[in-house]
Design a protein around this motif. Sequence first.
Motif, PDB file in Angstrom:
ATOM      1  N   CYS A   1      -3.905  -1.575  18.507  1.00  0.00           N
ATOM      2  CA  CYS A   1      -4.163  -0.564  17.420  1.00  0.00           C
ATOM      3  C   CYS A   1      -4.140  -0.240  16.594  1.00  0.00           C
ATOM      4  O   CYS A   1      -4.093   0.045  15.569  1.00  0.00           O
ATOM      5  N   PRO A   2      -5.448  -0.288  15.705  1.00  0.00           N
ATOM      6  CA  PRO A   2      -5.511  -0.667  14.559  1.00  0.00           C
ATOM      7  C   PRO A   2      -5.581   0.320  13.300  1.00  0.00           C
ATOM      8  O   PRO A   2      -4.995   0.592  12.502  1.00  0.00           O
ATOM      9  N   GLU A   3      -5.814   1.883  14.012  1.00  0.00           N
ATOM     10  CA  GLU A   3      -5.274   3.007  13.203  1.00  0.00           C
ATOM     11  C   GLU A   3      -3.873   3.403  13.398  1.00  0.00           C
ATOM     12  O   GLU A   3      -3.865   3.829  12.168  1.00  0.00           O
ATOM     13  N   LYS A   4      -3.238   2.413  13.427  1.00  0.00           N
ATOM     14  CA  LYS A   4      -1.237   3.007  13.266  1.00  0.00           C
ATOM     15  C   LYS A   4      -0.917   1.369  13.170  1.00  0.00           C
ATOM     16  O   LYS A   4       0.247   1.552  12.254  1.00  0.00           O
ATOM     17  N   ILE A   5      -1.783   0.625  11.994  1.00  0.00           N
ATOM     18  CA  ILE A   5      -1.284  -0.145  11.668  1.00  0.00           C
ATOM     19  C   ILE A   5      -1.438  -0.164   9.857  1.00  0.00           C
ATOM     20  O   ILE A   5      -3.129  -0.375   9.709  1.00  0.00           O
ATOM     21  N   HIS A   6      -0.862  -0.293   8.740  1.00  0.00           N
ATOM     22  CA  HIS A   6      -0.670   0.342   7.477  1.00  0.00           C
ATOM     23  C   HIS A   6      -0.384  -0.816   6.518  1.00  0.00           C
ATOM     24  O   HIS A   6       0.296  -1.990   6.773  1.00  0.00           O
ATOM     25  N   TYR A   7      -0.809  -0.381   5.559  1.00  0.00           N
ATOM     26  CA  TYR A   7      -0.439  -1.520   4.014  1.00  0.00           C
ATOM     27  C   TYR A   7       0.217  -0.214   3.430  1.00  0.00           C
ATOM     28  O   TYR A   7      -0.316   0.275   3.108  1.00  0.00           O
ATOM     29  N   LEU A   8       1.710  -0.483   3.050  1.00  0.00           N
ATOM     30  CA  LEU A   8       1.794   0.305   1.873  1.00  0.00           C
ATOM     31  C   LEU A   8       2.654   0.306   0.836  1.00  0.00           C
ATOM     32  O   LEU A   8       2.984  -0.841   0.485  1.00  0.00           O
TER      33      LEU A   8
END
Length: 374
Positions: A237-244
């Motif tokens: 699920c690439p769209e749900k993996i984020h960098y903050l």
Amino acid sequence: MSIVLLIVVLIYSVTLWQLIAGYQKIKTFHPQKTTPKTHFSIVVPFRNEAENLPRLLQSVHELNYPLELFEIILVDDASEDTSQQIIYQWRMNHGLYHVTLLENIRRSGSPKKDAIGRAVPIAKGSWILTTDADCVLPPDWLMTLDDYIQKQQPEMIAAPVIYERARGFLGQFQQLDLVSLQAVTMGSFGLGLGFMANAANLGYTKNLFQQLGGFEGSLSQPGGDDVFLLQKAVAQCPEKIHYLKAKQAIVKTQIEQSWSKLLSQRIRWAAKATHYKSVFGRDLALMTFAANLAILLAAFLGCFGWISLEMTAAIWLVKVVTDYAMTTQAHGFLTGKSMWLWIPASVLYPLFATLVALVSLTGKYRWKGRTYSV
């Protein structure tokens, strides 16, 4: 030969300029005052950390977040010092905090993955946050994560890590190395090709961890509780993996106190690369090794007159300028300081990085009093 070396460095340079463009796509997040809603479980695997645990626990005490919305789960991996006593005493002195101390149960070749896997089933929070016992958490860490989660609805968040009190050449060398890794991490996320994270500041929903089957598929590898889980998540699920990218979310950790310990740590990190599922991650690791080897060969051949000094200088200049451009923005953001000692560090780094890469493919390393085969 000189043309081949130059081409290798140019390919590396083009890739890094792409990562620089990716880094610039990651916008700085500025948290706002929102009503906290997210329930966090902070998981800390540790072994013989009596020296560092008081500072970590003090930073937990200083977190600006409702006590009913977070807990801390500490998992002891056969410590032989007074770590447990320190935790018991702290828990007695801070009775309002939700603190659980567990004994690790070894089930695989990776003590840290076993420890996290031990903690997740009993975690009460909807989000699992991992950090290390030698870290210091910023006061607004949980508030910033909560605000970002409420606004963006991710399932996994990678966040920044820097060294605290990075003094002297050894400390500054480590800081520059870590910042370069953070820059590559942010750049890869900006390109939509995230493949790397740091378990000292990583969060994911308990639901996602269970959906991914936890660390299944990488339990034979001693490390990689961060990168292998991240790469599984990106594949699903690439769209749900984020960098903050937020200053309020920067976790600080401790430098290694000797070159030998630093070498062991970096070998442990580098050993993961050969097992990456991310094609981009594997290719970048190979290109980085090839570029560092290329400039060492250029220096060697130039010294003996086998290639011109002008070509040697050109090969070094291309790589050093590219590395500087990759690192300088991230260094300013993460530390707020200029990169002093950059030139001597950039001269030593190719030799250090090449040694780490070679040993990570063929040797063993010691970590936390244990010997691991790569």
